[in-house]
Motif scaffolding. Structure first.
Motif, PDB file in Angstrom:
ATOM      1  N   ALA A 200       0.790  -1.220   0.000  1.00  0.00           N
ATOM      2  CA  ALA A 200       0.000   0.000   0.000  1.00  0.00           C
ATOM      3  C   ALA A 200       0.826   1.274   0.000  1.00  0.00           C
ATOM      4  N   HIS A 206      -3.045   3.719   5.799  1.00  0.00           N
ATOM      5  CA  HIS A 206      -3.444   4.432   4.600  1.00  0.00           C
ATOM      6  C   HIS A 206      -3.386   5.929   4.806  1.00  0.00           C
ATOM      7  N   ARG A 207      -3.142   6.333   6.037  1.00  0.00           N
ATOM      8  CA  ARG A 207      -3.161   7.750   6.361  1.00  0.00           C
ATOM      9  C   ARG A 207      -1.785   8.106   6.859  1.00  0.00           C
ATOM     10  N   PHE A 221      -7.099   0.899   1.812  1.00  0.00           N
ATOM     11  CA  PHE A 221      -7.573   2.245   1.512  1.00  0.00           C
ATOM     12  C   PHE A 221      -9.094   2.284   1.532  1.00  0.00           C
ATOM     13  N   LYS A 222      -9.651   2.183   2.715  1.00  0.00           N
ATOM     14  CA  LYS A 222     -11.105   2.178   2.716  1.00  0.00           C
ATOM     15  C   LYS A 222     -11.663   3.185   3.714  1.00  0.00           C
ATOM     16  N   PRO A 281     -10.933   2.762  -3.953  1.00  0.00           N
ATOM     17  CA  PRO A 281     -10.243   3.109  -2.699  1.00  0.00           C
ATOM     18  C   PRO A 281     -10.581   4.514  -2.194  1.00  0.00           C
ATOM     19  N   VAL A 283      -8.406   7.160  -0.324  1.00  0.00           N
ATOM     20  CA  VAL A 283      -7.015   7.391   0.092  1.00  0.00           C
ATOM     21  C   VAL A 283      -6.921   8.767   0.731  1.00  0.00           C
ATOM     22  N   LEU A 318       0.243   8.207  -3.766  1.00  0.00           N
ATOM     23  CA  LEU A 318      -1.131   8.033  -3.276  1.00  0.00           C
ATOM     24  C   LEU A 318      -2.162   8.476  -4.310  1.00  0.00           C
ATOM     25  N   ALA A 322      -5.203   6.056  -5.588  1.00  0.00           N
ATOM     26  CA  ALA A 322      -6.620   6.419  -5.438  1.00  0.00           C
ATOM     27  C   ALA A 322      -7.399   6.194  -6.736  1.00  0.00           C
TER      28      ALA A 322
END
Ligand SMILES: Nc1ncnc2c1ncn2[C@@H]1O[C@H](COP(=O)(O)OP(=O)(O)OP(=O)(O)O)[C@@H](O)[C@H]1O
Length: 546
Positions: A200, A206-207, A221-222, A281, A283, A318, A322
């Motif tokens: 990822a 994801h953050r 990425f949800k 996703p 993102v 990213l 996305a």
């Protein structure tokens, strides 16, 4: 400037009822296994008591010292309710259980097992291998674990298998605790963390890096939140929700503005969920959290050999990740100007150029940006590009601060309080104690908005519950923010509402009662007098979730 490869920071928190004087077996095991992962992650092990767990984790979060926190059972669940940082549960597997059962077999013929939340699926099959009387219980809070341990001990179980905390509870109750943890399970957990990071983009959440509330899983990425989960009935908030629901169906760029903690990210996640891109996703990146060089490579990605330390084979940014989904750019007002120029190009051309690449790649993304800044003021200061502002400000959502949703304060507080009491296994706080802070809450300007309200509710759950109430601690000590300078200057509503309460419909009654109470600075007697009802009726009305 050369950029070195980013290694995700994993902090393993080993929790105990009381912090042990010497390193525990679990801490030693994690240290030992983590040595094999030095090339892929920076893993730190910290032992802590349960009482210090949350302050410690919050400190790690506020100092941005952990991309992922690793913790076992109930502790992980508890932290997940309180942190934005990603929290992974250290799951115990069948090897852990077999190993622990072998140890337990040498000590007793009746063995209890305490597992967090779910029973071990393999236990029935294993039971046949051991000539032991085995009884398993599950728990989801410390209180439950304590009760279950006491039940097992009362029923003659001398050995209890579980986490370090369960072991300490067992020891305290006169049984022997056996730790259920095997190096294999740890490897399995670290493997999945490291694989996720590679899949990822780094770090593994994801953050980056301030956020990461969602658990890394097969689809990292949800978006987790939906419109239905957003609390609040105040007209100003309902109007924004209704607009956001309509905007969710469109594909145009959205700019969400509002003070910190008003729920901008929740709104963005809910919009993604309700949009035609929901299968794609979500993102999210915090543009204020990374230095410019890192933010650039995270957002745009890079080609093989683009800079010293870059990953072999390059890495997608990213924006690329996305593709087909939503890109959430939080704190866009803090994005460095040089990157604003590159972002503008992405928004105009719908293509992204990795660092060191010659050919751009087409991307199909919807952009939602959020900020607490006054962007026009930033434009005037030349800290924000005017052309980017107009590219972003197509669909606009201005989330109202909590002090402008006065009718929401009490019901939201009650809902959060109930959630905290449940999470901690505490009985609900008594109305009598909560009633004392109500006037203070209605007067407070709530600069931290929902986040601040969550903190107050958590403190109230701990200290105003029948179990936690302490007469020696006064309200000024418990809730100093209500008494600090500035709080007194809180916005006051005009003394307009004086209608008789009995003449209004139920929902209107509730809203009206809250409004009047606020007008009276929380003075119940005065509100009751103006509304023409008893003090307890006012109280019942203002606390109901209309
Ligand atoms: N309507 C709501 N219902 C329930 N919880 C909410 C609501 N709005 C916000 N929250 C909670 O408040 C906290 C802050 O929300 P969020 O991160 O979305 O705010 P934000 O405006 O994006 O903050 P920041 O500008 O600091 O990034 C979160 O813990 C979130 O769960």
């Amino acid at each position: 400037m050369p950029v070195t490869a980013y290694l995700p920071r994993v902090v393993a928190l080993v929790t105990h009822l009381h912090r042990p004087a010497a390193p525990s077996r679990m801490a030693q095991l994690i240290e030992q296994v983590s040595a094999d992962y030095r090339q892929q992650a920076r893993i730190e092990v910290i032992e802590t008591s349960l009482a210090d767990l949350l302050p410690l984790a919050r400190k790690l979060e506020s100092h941005q010292q952990a991309d992922v926190i690793l913790c076992s059972g109930a502790a992980a669940d508890y932290l997940r309710h309180h942190l934005i940082t990603s929290v992974r549960t250290l799951h115990l597997g069948e090897f852990d259980l077999i190993r622990a059962l072998v140890q337990a077999r040498d000590r007793a013929s009746r063995v209890g097992i305490l597992s967090f939340a779910q029973p071990y699926p393999e236990l029935a099959a294993m039971q046949a291998l051991f000539t032991l009387q085995i009884r398993e219980h599950t728990y989801t809070s410390l209180e439950q674990a304590r009760d279950q341990v006491e039940r097992l001990v009362a029923d003659g179980f001398e050995v209890i298998i579980g986490s370090p905390t369960v072991c300490q509870l067992a020891d305290a109750a006169g049984a022997q605790g056996v730790l259920a943890l095997d190096a294999e399970s740890l490897r399995h957990t670290f493997d999945s963390l490291v694989t996720l990071s590679a899949k990822a983009g780094e770090p593994p959440t994801h953050r980056l890096p301030r956020r990461g509330r969602e658990q890394p899983d097969a689809r990292p990425f949800k978006a987790r939140h939906r419109f239905e989960q957003l609390l609040g009935d105040a007209p100003a908030f309902r109007a924004i929700l209704s607009l956001a629901q309509r905007y969710a169906q469109a594909d145009a760029t959205v700019l969400i503005t509002g003070e910190s903690g008003t729920g901008k990210e929740l709104l963005a996640q809910s919009m993604h969920h309700a949009s035609p891109r929901q299968q794609g996703p979500f993102v999210a990146i915090n543009c204020a959290a990374l230095p410019e060089s890192l933010l650039e490579s995270e957002l745009f990605g890079y080609e093989d050999g683009a800079f010293t330390g870059s990953r072999k084979g390059g890495k997608p940014g990213l924006i690329e990740l996305a593709h087909t989904g939503t890109l959430f750019l939080d704190e866009i007002g803090d994005m460095p100007v040089a990157l604003q120029t590159r972002l503008l190009r992405v928004l105009q051309e719908r293509e992204v150029l990795r660092l060191g690449a010659c050919q751009p790649k087409a991307v199909d993304i919807r952009v939602i940006a959020a900020t607490h800044c006054d962007l026009p003021a930033r434009i005037a200061d030349q800290r924000f590009r005017q052309d980017l502002y107009y590219r972003l400000n197509i669909l606009r959502l201005a989330v109202p601060p909590l002090r402008e949703r006065i009718a929401d304060i009490v019901p939201l507080f009650n809902a959060l309080l109930a959630r905290h009491c449940r999470a901690r296994g505490l009985p609900p706080s008594s109305d009598e104690h909560v009633q004392h802070i109500l006037p203070l809450m209605l007067r407070h300007p709530w600069p931290g908005n929902m986040r601040e309200l969550e903190n107050i509710a958590e403190r109230a759950a701990l200290c105003l519950s029948p179990q936690g109430h302490d007469d020696k601690v006064d309200l000024a000590t418990l809730f100093p923010e209500f008494f600090e300078a500035g709080a007194a200057a809180a916005a006051k509503l005009p003394h307009a509402a004086t209608d008789n309460l009995r003449s209004l419909g139920k929902a209107a009654e509730t809203a009206h009662a809250r409004q009047v109470l606020a007008c009276c600075d929380g003075d119940m007697d005065e509100a009751a007098r103006r509304l023409g009802v008893s003090r307890s009726t006012v109280w019942r009305r203002v606390r109901s979730l209309a």
